[in-house]
Write a protein that holds these residues in place. Structure first.
Motif, PDB file in Angstrom:
ATOM      1  N   ASP A  75      -2.891 -14.779   1.661  1.00 16.45           N
ATOM      2  CA  ASP A  75      -3.249 -13.992   2.848  1.00 16.45           C
ATOM      3  C   ASP A  75      -2.054 -13.636   3.734  1.00 16.45           C
ATOM      4  N   HIS A  76      -0.848 -13.668   3.216  1.00 16.70           N
ATOM      5  CA  HIS A  76       0.325 -13.202   3.967  1.00 16.70           C
ATOM      6  C   HIS A  76       1.536 -13.216   3.051  1.00 16.70           C
ATOM      7  N   ASP A  96      -2.340 -11.831  -1.946  1.00 17.65           N
ATOM      8  CA  ASP A  96      -2.409 -11.228  -0.610  1.00 17.65           C
ATOM      9  C   ASP A  96      -3.113  -9.874  -0.669  1.00 17.65           C
ATOM     10  N   HIS A  97      -3.533  -9.395   0.505  1.00 19.19           N
ATOM     11  CA  HIS A  97      -4.133  -8.065   0.584  1.00 19.19           C
ATOM     12  C   HIS A  97      -3.548  -7.254   1.740  1.00 19.19           C
ATOM     13  N   HIS A  98      -2.341  -7.628   2.161  1.00 17.59           N
ATOM     14  CA  HIS A  98      -1.669  -6.923   3.244  1.00 17.59           C
ATOM     15  C   HIS A  98      -0.472  -6.120   2.729  1.00 17.59           C
ATOM     16  N   ARG A  99       0.159  -5.410   3.633  1.00 19.66           N
ATOM     17  CA  ARG A  99       1.397  -4.715   3.304  1.00 19.66           C
ATOM     18  C   ARG A  99       2.448  -5.748   2.886  1.00 19.66           C
ATOM     19  N   ASP A 149     -13.466 -11.478   7.041  1.00 14.04           N
ATOM     20  CA  ASP A 149     -12.478 -10.398   7.004  1.00 14.04           C
ATOM     21  C   ASP A 149     -13.114  -9.016   6.963  1.00 14.04           C
ATOM     22  N   THR A 157     -12.218  -1.774   5.633  1.00 14.69           N
ATOM     23  CA  THR A 157     -11.412  -2.360   4.559  1.00 14.69           C
ATOM     24  C   THR A 157     -12.274  -2.793   3.375  1.00 14.69           C
ATOM     25  N   LYS A 205      -0.907 -12.083  15.003  1.00 15.91           N
ATOM     26  CA  LYS A 205       0.179 -11.903  14.045  1.00 15.91           C
ATOM     27  C   LYS A 205       1.301 -11.090  14.681  1.00 15.91           C
ATOM     28  N   SER A 295     -10.418  -3.320  12.207  1.00 18.63           N
ATOM     29  CA  SER A 295      -9.472  -3.919  11.265  1.00 18.63           C
ATOM     30  C   SER A 295      -8.034  -3.789  11.741  1.00 18.63           C
ATOM     31  N   LYS A 297      -5.494  -4.844  10.016  1.00 23.79           N
ATOM     32  CA  LYS A 297      -4.718  -4.522   8.820  1.00 23.79           C
ATOM     33  C   LYS A 297      -4.735  -3.034   8.496  1.00 23.79           C
ATOM     34  N   LYS A 298      -5.912  -2.406   8.580  1.00 20.83           N
ATOM     35  CA  LYS A 298      -6.055  -1.030   8.113  1.00 20.83           C
ATOM     36  C   LYS A 298      -6.055  -0.007   9.231  1.00 20.83           C
TER      37      LYS A 298
END
Length: 309
Positions: A75-76, A96-99, A149, A157, A205, A295, A297-298
């Motif tokens: 997750d990071h 992970d599912h982030h940039r 999430d 997402t 974050k 979100s 993240k997105k």
């Protein structure tokens, strides 16, 4: 085999802790010697899920190199979100599912990233890939992570894989995911008993956006007016964090889990706030309404990244 630690990001949420538990179990089944740990205490929502499925909260670590030589990240991937001495250990696995940002290693590693709603969805697919049976309690904590999430599959997402994972994991865990999911999300919305300083650290974050240091915190609520009634106190806590940690911008995203809308409280330098406004519109009296934004993240980080670049 030497021990490795598995952990998610700082200020851990249900995905960071739940996926660490599930991935550690999987890796141990595959012959590794791992322990799931955390980089902070679990929040109320995460404790609700841990208690529901019979888990003790993973122990919290401040550093890793004093215990192990190797670690696995879930997750990071960004160093500033990881354990403080990440540069002193070898990262062998990342899910992970982030940039991907500022991530470098000296040796090859296993790295799996997919644009899905939750890291536990990727781990669910790994269980299927390796034909490892998912125990009921592991299914429950993974289900909880995906619900968290994706805001019970309402977040933009959310993918088809997340939906499939939720339905399958709910069967294994023997719960009605809609009823359980609503109870889980509501468990994380009790902010009355927490200080503003605690709330801005619960799920936060830090992002390096070009030459700017940006902090994005998020809290979920069911009563937005109650939360916004504390705006002045939130701003005071945010400005204190800016002074202490030298953030250029601090954004607190307050999300109503019932209608999937958010309001942001924003503090920081005038230059950083102008770049924020370029991405989202005018800030009025330190706040801005963000309909449909849920979100980080997105819907938050990508527009900020473009604006700050």
């Amino acid at each position: 085999m030497e021990k490795e630690l598995v952990f998610g990001h700082q200020s851990p949420d249900t995905d960071a802790i739940g996926t660490a538990i599930a991935y550690s179990f999987l890796q141990n089944k595959l012959g590794y010697n791992t322990e799931a740990v955390a980089l902070g205490e679990p929040n109320d929502e995460t404790m609700f899920a841990l208690n529901k499925f019979g888990f003790q909260a993973p122990r919290v670590i401040k550093t890793a190199a004093n215990e192990v030589e190797k670690v696995m990240l879930v997750d990071h991937n960004e160093p500033q979100q990881s354990v403080s001495d990440i540069d002193k250990v070898k990262v062998t696995h990342v899910v992970d599912h982030h940039r991907i940002m500022n991530f470098n290693t000296s040796s090859p590693l296993f790295y799996l990233a997919e644009p899905v709603g939750c890291t536990s969805t990727i781990v669910w697919k790994l269980y299927k890939h390796f034909a490892i049976a998912i125990p009921q309690n592991i299914a429950g904590i993974m289900l909880s992570a995906i619900i968290s999430d994706t805001l019970l599959l309402k977040s933009p997402t959310t993918t088809e894989d997340d939906c499939k994972a939720v339905k399958e994991l709910a069967k294994i865990a023997n719960v009605d995911y809609e009823n359980y999911g609503l109870a889980e999300l509501k468990a994380g919305t009790n902010i009355a008993s927490k200080s503003e300083d605690d709330l801005i650290k619960l799920d936060a974050k830090t992002f390096e956006l070009k030459d700017k240091k940006v902090r994005v915190a998020q809290i979920n609520v069911v009563d937005l007016p109650e939360a916004m009634g504390r705006k002045a106190a939130f701003l005071k806590a945010m400005e204190s964090a800016i002074a202490t940690d030298h953030y250029d911008l601090f954004m607190l995203l307050i999300t109503n889990v019932l209608d999937s809308n958010s309001t942001a409280i924003v503090a920081g330098s005038s230059e950083a706030q102008q770049l924020f406004e370029k991405a989202f519109g005018q800030i009025i009296d330190s706040e801005i309404s963000l309909p449909g934004v849920v979100s980080r993240k997105k819907q938050v980080v990508p527009p900020l990244t473009n604006s700050f670049s």
